[in-house]
Write a protein that holds these residues in place. Structure first.
Motif, PDB file in Angstrom:
ATOM      1  N   LEU A 131      28.889  15.876   5.048  1.00 32.82           N
ATOM      2  CA  LEU A 131      27.921  14.791   4.902  1.00 32.82           C
ATOM      3  C   LEU A 131      28.617  13.441   4.802  1.00 32.82           C
ATOM      4  O   LEU A 131      28.168  12.448   5.391  1.00 32.82           O
ATOM      5  N   LEU A 132      29.720  13.396   4.061  1.00 29.37           N
ATOM      6  CA  LEU A 132      30.416  12.137   3.821  1.00 29.37           C
ATOM      7  C   LEU A 132      31.362  11.751   4.949  1.00 29.37           C
ATOM      8  O   LEU A 132      32.012  10.705   4.867  1.00 29.37           O
ATOM      9  N   GLY A 150      33.815  17.203  10.573  1.00 24.76           N
ATOM     10  CA  GLY A 150      33.008  17.721  11.668  1.00 24.76           C
ATOM     11  C   GLY A 150      33.742  18.686  12.567  1.00 24.76           C
ATOM     12  O   GLY A 150      33.121  19.507  13.248  1.00 24.76           O
ATOM     13  N   ALA A 151      35.074  18.617  12.576  1.00 23.68           N
ATOM     14  CA  ALA A 151      35.877  19.523  13.396  1.00 23.68           C
ATOM     15  C   ALA A 151      36.586  20.586  12.566  1.00 23.68           C
ATOM     16  O   ALA A 151      37.155  21.516  13.134  1.00 23.68           O
ATOM     17  N   PHE A 152      36.558  20.444  11.242  1.00 25.13           N
ATOM     18  CA  PHE A 152      37.334  21.346  10.399  1.00 25.13           C
ATOM     19  C   PHE A 152      36.662  22.709  10.233  1.00 25.13           C
ATOM     20  O   PHE A 152      37.321  23.746  10.228  1.00 25.13           O
ATOM     21  N   PHE A 153      35.345  22.724  10.108  1.00 23.31           N
ATOM     22  CA  PHE A 153      34.621  23.981   9.897  1.00 23.31           C
ATOM     23  C   PHE A 153      34.157  24.517  11.252  1.00 23.31           C
ATOM     24  O   PHE A 153      33.302  23.934  11.906  1.00 23.31           O
ATOM     25  N   THR A 154      34.747  25.623  11.672  1.00 26.04           N
ATOM     26  CA  THR A 154      34.511  26.128  13.027  1.00 26.04           C
ATOM     27  C   THR A 154      33.633  27.371  13.076  1.00 26.04           C
ATOM     28  O   THR A 154      33.196  27.763  14.153  1.00 26.04           O
ATOM     29  N   ALA A 222      25.992  28.825  10.273  1.00 29.57           N
ATOM     30  CA  ALA A 222      27.353  29.358  10.209  1.00 29.57           C
ATOM     31  C   ALA A 222      28.369  28.331   9.733  1.00 29.57           C
ATOM     32  O   ALA A 222      29.472  28.683   9.308  1.00 29.57           O
ATOM     33  N   THR A 223      28.024  27.058   9.824  1.00 31.50           N
ATOM     34  CA  THR A 223      28.842  25.958   9.336  1.00 31.50           C
ATOM     35  C   THR A 223      27.908  24.944   8.672  1.00 31.50           C
ATOM     36  O   THR A 223      26.686  25.019   8.841  1.00 31.50           O
ATOM     37  N   PRO A 224      28.453  24.000   7.904  1.00 32.92           N
ATOM     38  CA  PRO A 224      27.575  22.968   7.323  1.00 32.92           C
ATOM     39  C   PRO A 224      26.803  22.224   8.410  1.00 32.92           C
ATOM     40  O   PRO A 224      27.324  21.946   9.484  1.00 32.92           O
ATOM     41  N   VAL A 225      25.553  21.897   8.103  1.00 26.33           N
ATOM     42  CA  VAL A 225      24.693  21.167   9.035  1.00 26.33           C
ATOM     43  C   VAL A 225      24.430  19.781   8.454  1.00 26.33           C
ATOM     44  O   VAL A 225      24.040  19.655   7.293  1.00 26.33           O
ATOM     45  N   VAL A 226      24.639  18.740   9.261  1.00 21.36           N
ATOM     46  CA  VAL A 226      24.370  17.364   8.835  1.00 21.36           C
ATOM     47  C   VAL A 226      23.275  16.787   9.711  1.00 21.36           C
ATOM     48  O   VAL A 226      23.356  16.856  10.944  1.00 21.36           O
ATOM     49  N   LEU A 227      22.242  16.238   9.067  1.00 24.96           N
ATOM     50  CA  LEU A 227      21.146  15.602   9.796  1.00 24.96           C
ATOM     51  C   LEU A 227      21.048  14.137   9.414  1.00 24.96           C
ATOM     52  O   LEU A 227      21.107  13.785   8.225  1.00 24.96           O
ATOM     53  N   ASP A 228      20.906  13.277  10.417  1.00 24.14           N
ATOM     54  CA  ASP A 228      20.625  11.868  10.186  1.00 24.14           C
ATOM     55  C   ASP A 228      19.107  11.720  10.094  1.00 24.14           C
ATOM     56  O   ASP A 228      18.387  11.914  11.078  1.00 24.14           O
ATOM     57  N   LEU A 229      18.636  11.387   8.907  1.00 25.58           N
ATOM     58  CA  LEU A 229      17.195  11.296   8.662  1.00 25.58           C
ATOM     59  C   LEU A 229      16.726   9.850   8.572  1.00 25.58           C
ATOM     60  O   LEU A 229      15.623   9.587   8.087  1.00 25.58           O
TER      61      LEU A 229
END
Length: 295
Positions: A131-132, A150-154, A222-229
């Motif tokens: 998120l951060l 964003g690239a670390f969790f695959t 399967a990995t963290p999900v980030v949404l721009d709300l």
């Protein structure tokens, strides 16, 4: 239960640890807090040929707090970061997430960077780092690199770490003024992995209307999900102050964009609905905090 046999290394310098990992290659595994690795070893779900214990490398036991953010070294325990008022003052989401990690006895031993490297999609810290837009610093015997969250969790329990590499620190950036944060999750029992959870940030403008809104989810993919709300929040507030925004509408928007998998603990639809409700509550709390920070 007993773990499979492995060669054990206990280096006291970073250079020695990186040399051992380079020699071990694909068969090497790092031991820091061990709160995830040791159970996997005992259940024989992991069988490394060589184990590199980094607990004697005091140079990795660091917690650096600046105006720009919080850098956590590979041996900083959950409890140390959770109790740091300086870290919480710069990045409140760290404490708010860590309060939900298992139980105090686990947090006394487990490490922040170890949790990130373990890359469990149901864990709190990967969602916060994503998120951060945080980063992980990675070292090997041949160099170093910085990997964005964003690239670390695959994948589930999979990260961008390559054989011979060690995650030596993670950086959690600070947020702009008038930005509130909140963390919400729901588990069957306190200390269990969450059925779903969310970390949010809400930034306000000078008139205390929503300027930005983002959410990072755990337990729904399967990995963290980030949404721009931000867009849905701007539409839902209709020019009013953030406190009058229709956050339920924004939560519903977020839920519709999540696609969780069912398991023995919850159906996909339950997780989706739960994520929407938690999003609404977290956004409302974060917006209120952002307004208070301006006073």
């Amino acid at each position: 239960m007993k773990p499979p046999a492995f060669a054990y290394h206990a280096p006291d310098t970073l250079g020695a640890a990186l040399a051992a990992l380079a020699e071990a290659g694909d068969g090497g595994k790092v031991l820091a807090g061990g709160q995830s690795l040791v159970p996997l070893l005992n259940m024989r779900l992991a069988a490394p040929a060589e184990l590199v214990d980094i607990n004697r490398i005091t140079a990795l036991d660091t917690l650096e707090v600046t105006a720009g953010g919080v850098r956590v070294g590979a041996l900083a325990r959950h409890s140390r970061v959770e109790r740091s008022d300086a870290a919480a003052g710069v990045q409140p989401l760290l404490r708010r997430a860590l309060e939900n990690v298992a139980h105090p006895v686990i947090r006394n031993r487990g490490t922040v960077v170890g949790s990130l490297a373990h890359a469990d999609p149901a864990a709190e810290l990967p969602a916060v780092l994503a998120l951060l837009d945080g980063t992980v610093e990675v070292r090997s015997a041949t160099g170093r690199r910085t990997v964005p969250a964003g690239a670390f969790f695959t994948g589930p329990l999979e990260s961008a770490l390559l054989p011979g590499e060690l995650a030596v620190s993670a950086f959690f950036p600070a947020l702009p003024p008038r930005t509130g944060t909140a963390f919400r999750e729901l588990s069957r029992r306190h200390g269990d992995y969450a059925l779903a959870g969310v970390a949010v940030t809400v930034g306000l403008d000078e008139d205390l209307r929503v300027a930005t809104a983002r959410a990072g989810y755990l337990g729904v993919a399967a990995t963290p999900v980030v949404l721009d709300l931000t867009g849905p929040a701007l539409a839902a507030q209709e020019g009013r102050p953030a406190g009058e925004c229709d956050w339920a509408e924004v939560g519903g928007y977020a839920a519709a964009r999540l696609d969780p998998e069912p398991d023995i603990h919850a159906s996909a639809e339950y997780r989706r609905t739960l994520a929407g409700v938690l999003t609404e509550r977290a956004l409302r709390a974060a917006a209120a905090e952002g307004g208070r920070s301006d006073s």
